[in-house]
Enzyme design. Sequence first.
Site, short mmCIF file in Angstrom:
data_model
loop_
_atom_site.label_atom_id
_atom_site.label_comp_id
_atom_site.label_asym_id
_atom_site.label_seq_id
_atom_site.Cartn_x
_atom_site.Cartn_y
_atom_site.Cartn_z
N ARG A 1 -57.63 -5.00 75.65
CA ARG A 1 -56.89 -6.26 75.50
C ARG A 1 -57.71 -7.47 75.92
O ARG A 1 -57.29 -8.60 75.69
CB ARG A 1 -55.57 -6.19 76.28
CG ARG A 1 -54.67 -5.09 75.69
CD ARG A 1 -53.33 -5.04 76.36
NE ARG A 1 -52.54 -6.24 76.11
CZ ARG A 1 -51.34 -6.45 76.61
NH1 ARG A 1 -50.79 -5.53 77.39
NH2 ARG A 1 -50.68 -7.56 76.35
N PRO B 1 -53.41 -3.30 86.64
CA PRO B 1 -53.83 -2.82 87.97
C PRO B 1 -53.49 -3.82 89.06
O PRO B 1 -53.71 -5.02 88.90
CB PRO B 1 -55.35 -2.67 87.82
CG PRO B 1 -55.62 -2.68 86.34
CD PRO B 1 -54.52 -3.47 85.72
N GLU B 2 -52.93 -3.30 90.14
CA GLU B 2 -52.64 -4.13 91.32
C GLU B 2 -53.54 -3.66 92.46
O GLU B 2 -54.42 -2.83 92.26
CB GLU B 2 -51.15 -4.02 91.68
CG GLU B 2 -50.24 -4.45 90.52
CD GLU B 2 -48.75 -4.40 90.87
OE1 GLU B 2 -48.40 -4.53 92.06
OE2 GLU B 2 -47.94 -4.24 89.94
N HIS C 1 -64.11 -0.75 72.36
CA HIS C 1 -63.70 -1.70 73.40
C HIS C 1 -64.59 -1.67 74.64
O HIS C 1 -64.17 -2.12 75.70
CB HIS C 1 -62.23 -1.48 73.80
CG HIS C 1 -61.30 -1.43 72.64
ND1 HIS C 1 -61.09 -2.51 71.81
CD2 HIS C 1 -60.54 -0.43 72.14
CE1 HIS C 1 -60.22 -2.18 70.87
NE2 HIS C 1 -59.88 -0.93 71.04
#
Length: 286
Positions: free
Chosen positions: A114, A2-3, A95
């Site tokens: 991750r 994500p930016e 997760h």
Amino acid sequence: MPELPEVETVMRGLAVVLQGRVIRQASVHRAGLRWPFPAGLAERLVGARVEGYRRRGKYLLMRLSGGDSVLIHLGMSGRLVARPIADWPNAPIAHEHLALETTDGTRVGFVDPRRFGSVDLVPTAAEDGHRLLAGLGPEPLEPGFTPAVLEAALAGRATPIKAALLDQKVVAGLGNIYVSEALHRAGISPRRLAGSVGAVRAARLVPAIRAVLEDSIAAGGSSLRDYVQADGGIGFFQESFRVYDRAGLPCGDCPGPQPSSGPGCAGIRRFVQAGRATFHCPLRQR
Ligand SMILES: [Zn+2]
């Protein structure tokens, strides 16, 4: 990863779900992600009302009534998922590392396979002093990000402009995708040395950066329905890129092959720069 536009959209979605709500329960399912969670995180969330939000670069801050802000970074794969408590499965969510429930019956989980994301607490009055925020450069959508400021930040730098714009100290919030897009719109080669950008190109680059970010934020939607997806995922992205991941396709901004006026656009090229894929039009970008 994500930016800025994705984080902005997640922040707006989180505001729709949580603004003004009181956290009645919080649970932490591991000791931390990229960094350890702060001591007593769950206990410090319980009882707080969510008062407001802020985005800084790729970080989002959720401001609580007790004077703390929750500082969240989505890392590579982080997502926030909101559902009515009644709809939440009884089985553990894969997760999901952190979850909170509001008094009006919503559960929000932080899911990050991750585990490059991070969650921390910082006094709201001292947000900008947090070690992850203190060194960030200007916000590209704020008035302080001017061509003169960018030119000064790039002056004397012997790295390619692509790498310089990825440096969060030069400008906050850009990543691989939006740097590629902005350089294309500005007609600047990703290989050009940052120190040679100068005033004229900086004056093209600043509005190009703003335009790619604003277009992407606008594509993220503007309503509750846009921001919270059917599966509860917060934030919605409908990007359409001009160069990113479009190797071999026409770039759309070139006139195309024109035998009478010399070679035209041969399409978008991909190459690897400092280990990351870069997409550009060699004709348009110099
Ligand atoms: Zn082209």
